[in-house]
Write an enzyme that holds these catalytic residues in place. Sequence first.
Site, PDB file in Angstrom:
ATOM      1  N   CYS A   1       0.869  -1.183   0.000  1.00  0.00           N
ATOM      2  CA  CYS A   1       0.000   0.000   0.000  1.00  0.00           C
ATOM      3  C   CYS A   1       0.904   1.231   0.000  1.00  0.00           C
ATOM      4  O   CYS A   1       2.057   1.151  -0.432  1.00  0.00           O
ATOM      5  CB  CYS A   1      -0.978  -0.034   1.175  1.00  0.00           C
ATOM      6  SG  CYS A   1      -0.211  -0.002   2.812  1.00  0.00           S
TER       7      CYS A   1
ATOM      8  N   SER B   1      -1.857  -2.699   3.850  1.00  0.00           N
ATOM      9  CA  SER B   1      -1.020  -3.884   3.554  1.00  0.00           C
ATOM     10  C   SER B   1      -0.634  -4.679   4.804  1.00  0.00           C
ATOM     11  O   SER B   1      -0.628  -5.915   4.739  1.00  0.00           O
ATOM     12  CB  SER B   1       0.195  -3.512   2.697  1.00  0.00           C
ATOM     13  OG  SER B   1       1.069  -2.643   3.360  1.00  0.00           O
TER      14      SER B   1
ATOM     15  N   ASP C   1      -8.141   3.942   0.715  1.00  0.00           N
ATOM     16  CA  ASP C   1      -7.237   4.382   1.778  1.00  0.00           C
ATOM     17  C   ASP C   1      -8.082   4.846   2.978  1.00  0.00           C
ATOM     18  O   ASP C   1      -8.837   5.807   2.853  1.00  0.00           O
ATOM     19  CB  ASP C   1      -6.391   5.533   1.221  1.00  0.00           C
ATOM     20  CG  ASP C   1      -5.358   6.034   2.210  1.00  0.00           C
ATOM     21  OD1 ASP C   1      -5.435   5.660   3.405  1.00  0.00           O
ATOM     22  OD2 ASP C   1      -4.480   6.800   1.785  1.00  0.00           O
TER      23      ASP C   1
END
Length: 157
Positions: free
Chosen positions: A9, A16, A126
Amino acid sequence: MSTRILFVCLGNICRSPAAENILRHLTHELDCAEQFEIDSAGTAGWHTGKSPDSRMSATLVERNIAVTGAARQFSTDDFDTFDLILTMDDDNYAGVTFEDKKGQFSDKVKKFTSFCTEHQHAQVPDPYYGGQEGFELVANMLEDGCREIIRQYAITS
Ligand code: 4NP
């Protein structure tokens, strides 16, 4: 032979590491942990050495998933080390593929959402600047995709 999987990520403190810990948890639950080597990294190095974000960790702990890890930046060495490099969003995908200057590793780099079976989103959003619902969505998407990764890569007897 194990399948070596790297999740990527941006900061390596939310998505991640959550994917890394969820996949590890599921491989233990499904008795195939020895078939996988799992790690995570960020395209940015801002949070190097930090533990996963406390909001992300709390979301996983609530699901009885243990959370470990320290952030690190993605390195071009990772192209050789891992069999699969799974990126969380389009920016991470672009960041990783940009480092593959000769396009030798394009078969290894895939979008995580291509493994999701229940969620239709093209990217794992995100959650960093949002609320708890964002962390729950991320955890749900990651669990969905990680179950599919195991279905595709674990060898069952
Ligand atoms: P991640 O989330 O890429 O899922 O780890 C983020 C973490 C930190 C920042 C952005 C996203 N940041 O701007 O510091």
